[in-house]
Design an enzyme around this catalytic site. Structure first.
Site, PDB file in Angstrom:
ATOM      1  N   HIS A 128      -0.148   4.016   4.122  1.00 51.55           N
ATOM      2  CA  HIS A 128      -0.834   4.694   3.264  1.00 51.55           C
ATOM      3  C   HIS A 128      -0.324   6.384   3.330  1.00 51.55           C
ATOM      4  O   HIS A 128       0.173   6.872   1.923  1.00 51.55           O
ATOM      5  CB  HIS A 128      -2.279   4.859   3.424  1.00 51.55           C
ATOM      6  CG  HIS A 128      -2.865   3.302   3.000  1.00 51.55           C
ATOM      7  ND1 HIS A 128      -4.352   3.239   2.881  1.00 51.55           N
ATOM      8  CD2 HIS A 128      -2.283   2.254   3.023  1.00 51.55           C
ATOM      9  CE1 HIS A 128      -4.562   1.893   2.636  1.00 51.55           C
ATOM     10  NE2 HIS A 128      -3.305   1.406   2.964  1.00 51.55           N
ATOM     11  N   SER A 166       0.743  -1.168   0.133  1.00 51.32           N
ATOM     12  CA  SER A 166       0.009   0.094   0.086  1.00 51.32           C
ATOM     13  C   SER A 166       0.915   1.355   0.020  1.00 51.32           C
ATOM     14  O   SER A 166       0.557   2.343  -0.601  1.00 51.32           O
ATOM     15  CB  SER A 166      -0.925   0.102   1.181  1.00 51.32           C
ATOM     16  OG  SER A 166      -1.810  -1.198   1.371  1.00 51.32           O
TER      17      SER A 166
END
Length: 299
Positions: free
Chosen positions: A241, A195
């Site tokens: 993220h 991610s």
């Protein structure tokens, strides 16, 4: 004035057949249109006019500038780096399933235990490789499909914009940025997934899209949805993220705006290399300083 020496393979006797300068046992009546040396059929390279010898063709190729993209990378025919990373992600997940107990449980495997992102494992035991290896492990099929699809959707175009080397640096440093923020903010929480690198691609596409004056409204919608999922769905590593997104924005800005387009290609490549290397050094410095940062954050 002295006369120049005869060409290699050529005979100085008048009327004597010439021989190829590379294959002296082969007679020929054809000479290179650039240097004049005799060449046999195996050495003839067709040119716009006549034939050239291999040496002249190689010399001409060295003088031809390779095509470059807007951002200084070599023009890419096929996104090999994107496909290679996708294959590595799939292989990593298959190995997870194959080594899990019970079989088929992605997180119940020694691979997650030894290669996931885990702050204490990285710093206290010197297992720095976890900063990158975690990007090739995933928590489940949906996790892999999400990251794999995002890689498939964003990777090829970015690789064509940036070239193989710059794109690989973006992916690598993006994954590293997510791991470093996870290391600092959530040192006791293990995590897996690509991610951080995927959000770095989002950030880079945003910056490069603005630089090229493209319509990026759909990208903004996707980015907003993904950020919403990041903070609303439990069990997602928000640090990976956000760290990846910030890294992608910074790297995208470097590649898109620095230096100005008027700078020579070689100098632009040097500037990009130095700035990306400096960013990598900064990330590793944060890893080294992580224990002290923990004390400041957690007391």
């Amino acid at each position: 004035m002295t006369a120049p020496p005869p060409s290699p393979g050529a005979s100085s006797g008048q009327g004597t057949p010439r021989t190829c300068y590379r294959h002296t046992d082969r007679e020929t009546g054809v000479g290179c249109t650039r240097c004049g040396r005799p060449i046999c059929p195996d050495c003839m390279v067709e040119a716009a006019v006549g034939f050239q010898c291999p040496a002249c063709v190689a010399e001409g190729n060295r003088r031809v500038r390779s095509a470059r993209t807007t951002f200084g990378g070599k023009v890419v025919d096929k996104p090999y780096v994107t496909w290679s990373i996708l294959v590595m992600m799939v292989v990593g997940f298959v190995l997870q399933l194959g080594t899990s107990t019970p079989l088929g449980q992605a997180l119940s495997t020694p691979l997650v235990q030894h290669f996931s992102m885990w702050g204490q494992g990285v710093v206290w035991h010197g297992e720095w490789y976890r900063l990158i290896t975690a990007a090739f492990l995933h928590g489940g099929v949906l996790h892999l499909l999400f990251n794999g699809y995002a890689m498939y959707a964003l990777g090829p175009q970015l690789e064509r914009w940036l070239g193989h080397g710059r794109f690989l640096a973006l992916w690598f440093l993006g994954a590293l940025s997510g791991s470093v923020l996870s290391l600092i903010a959530t040192p006791n929480q293990p995590s897996v997934g690509a991610s951080g690198a995927i959000f770095a691609l989002f950030g880079a596409v945003f910056v490069i899209g603005r630089r090229l004056r493209l319509d990026i409204r759909m990208l903004l919608v996707l980015l907003a949805l993904n950020l919403g999922i990041t903070f609303l769905v439990p069990g997602i590593s928000w640090t990976a993220h956000i760290g990846g997104l910030v890294g992608g924005l910074l790297i995208g800005a470097v590649l898109a705006y620095l230096p100005s387009s008027s700078v020579k290609e070689g100098r632009r490549t040097l500037v990009h290399t130095l700035l990306l290397a400096a960013f990598g050094v900064l990330l590793f410095t944060l890893v080294v300083l992580a224990p002290r940062l923990w004390i400041l954050i957690y007391g």
